[in-house]
Scaffold this active site. Structure first.
Site: not given
Lengths: 360, 360
Positions: A102, A172, A196
């Site tokens: 990511w 992030d 999430k």
């Protein structure tokens, strides 16, 4: 209906109590005779939902008053563009710490907008995947900011340190926000896709320090402008009201659990149960060094990868679902976000033991 | 629970049958023991939802094969930036037809990216608000495209003509998509935020002609790139899965109603009932010329504006909710999208008659 434990990496399972409440009031919310998703975002009823969600999040993370809380659209991928477009100012450079998939995705998008100094922080330590200590990350002082992703969902890697810098730190936190206590005042921007640990896919939280609101690129689309969203209370455009409402219910649920401190202990216990069993077993392995094992995402491999399909099938029959690893790495992955109860992790370990005994 | 007719302009009421189905399967969808919002967007179960939604929309609008159907995030405001960033190519100019508030909002954003040639198409005809005929819109042939908004929700203005041009036509159909038959092949891009005639807020449809996919500005954020979304089946980033699923249910409901042709007739009838009563009354007025009256949004004023509050209160007591006009124009507004049954419009007219009789 079978009791299901859902190990999906995202969109992930939400707390059962939240889903039951949302179902009960789905078509008649707040006595209005309509759903919360069928009313104006500017109605006093919805504004109360929006404000309570923000205040509950502020309480949960102890967000200082000099930070704005923004409810954005587009997920973390939108932030991959929004971060440089909002923060570069007159600078032409940013530093990105790379510890996995990511972080690399964020780098790829940022390269459209500036020179990206990538710090490869991955290493092998005692034969396992690990991340270099923050003191070894070389940060270019000319950077507008330093970006990192403290939890890599695919690699199962978590970083508990912060970049050692006076520059604004951008994180992030899509997959570990609200899972552990953090000191928000050490960050410039924290962002997190909801799907999430917050709510359903389609909403993204950005927590932005006030002094970073005036640095936007002239071509920044207004709907991802931190300044515009801050000025318009995240209602520059019609927000995803149902996702915002559900996120608010999750925040209230978290408070009822005792807050982030309590949930952090529970998360640590859940992760220990799973990693301890994997380490004690000859049949399962996890490739991440103990120093960087994620408490949220636990990838593991079977000694006999040819049994992956059978493992998934038998797990599903027992109500243990979405254990398939990410397509780019294979194997298994158990995502054990806040909403996963300890009983779910225990049921998984119980099944893993049986499966290993049957197939060793 | 009182029977409620919801006249919200958006987020608007969804079909009752859709909401009841979504409630029934909210925590146990498709026999999975989880919600549809708690499974991976890449699971075979969700991909089926996604593909069916696209196919149903293609069927409803007869979308030709050389058009991509994209499920985007960020709403129509995101498209205000996405359109120029995706379509300008080497051009530096675009033409925007201005017939109201939303067209003007699109112009404001487009000005960041190019020279905008604004055609002011508003006029007063027989004392009423109207729009000039398309043959009178002067379109600069150097433009990359011509943008217009065929239904202005705030002004209650609808345009049934298209720009008379060979340039790609871009239409913001947020508030009238699926309300009437259209010939998609005449457009370059059609986009529509979901929260009026499609589904909940937080998802936006873009229908894009193939040959327009390669014209992106180098600074276009990937998550709003038509090309990227087309290549990734609208799953470049995690899509708003629950909103996508609900939109799919609305498409199936529309097919069950008989499709867009049938719903168009119903919409025409609903609008007639309301406008005919307003025109026959001395107590209510609508400022739009018959040639451009919107079938979706019917703004009206009371002869005694000081009674606005009482009107809204008594309407609400009868289950007629969200009739307050937009904050920029005041008065009343009845939004009567596809999901509003004829009975709702009749109930509104009945109440309006009583209120006029009591307060004339």
């Amino acid at each position: 209906m079978m009791n299901v434990y859902n190990f999906s990496a995202g969109p992930a399972g939400l707390p059962k109590e939240v889903m039951q409440k949302a179902q009960a009031e789905f078509i008649d919310w707040n006595g209005l005779g309509t759903s919360v998703m069928e009313i104006s975002h500017r109605s006093k009823e919805f504004i109360k939902v929006a404000e309570e969600a923000e205040q509950d999040l502020r309480d949960l993370l102890n967000i200082p008053d000099n930070y704005k809380v923004l409810f954005c659209q587009g997920g973390a991928r939108a932030q991959f563009a929004a971060v440089p477009l909002n923060l570069l100012g007159n600078s032409t450079k940013a530093t990105y710490i790379d510890a996995g998939y990511w972080a690399q995705s964020a780098v790829k998008e940022a390269k459209k907008y500036c020179e990206v100094d990538v710090v490869d922080a991955k290493m092998i330590k005692e034969g396992k995947l690990a991340v270099m200590h923050a003191s070894d990350w070389k940060i270019d002082p000319q950077s507008a900011y330093v970006h990192f992703c403290p939890n890599e969902t695919i690699d199962g890697v978590e970083i508990s340190e912060l970049p050692d810098t006076q520059l604004p730190i951008v994180a992030d936190m899509s997959s570990n926000i609200l899972s552990r206590e953090i000191d928000v005042s050490r960050y410039g921007v924290i962002y997190a896709g909801a799907q999430k640990n917050i709510g359903p896919a389609g909403i993204c939280i950005a927590i932005v320090r006030d002094d970073l609101l005036g640095l936007a690129h002239e071509l920044l689309p207004s709907f991802i402008s931190y300044k515009v969203l801050a000025e318009k209370d995240s209602m520059f455009n019609t927000p995803p009201t149902f996702a915002w409402y559900l996120s608010g219910l999750v925040f209230k649920w978290l408070k009822e659990q005792g807050g982030v401190g309590v949930i952090e202990k529970r998360n640590a216990e859940k992760a220990s149960i799973l990693y301890d069993y994997i380490d004690s077993s000859d049949f399962y392995t996890n490739d991440v060094h103990t120093q960087n094992r994620s408490r949220m995402n636990v990838p593991f491999q079977l000694a006999k990868p040819e049994l992956d399909g059978l493992f998934l099938q038998q797990a599903q029959e027992k109500g243990l679902v979405s254990l398939k690893g990410h397509r780019v790495v294979g194997g298994m992955r158990a995502s054990i976000y806040n909403a996963m109860p300890i009983e779910g992790v225990k049921a998984l370990v119980e099944f893993m033991k049986e499966f290993a005994a049957d197939n060793a």
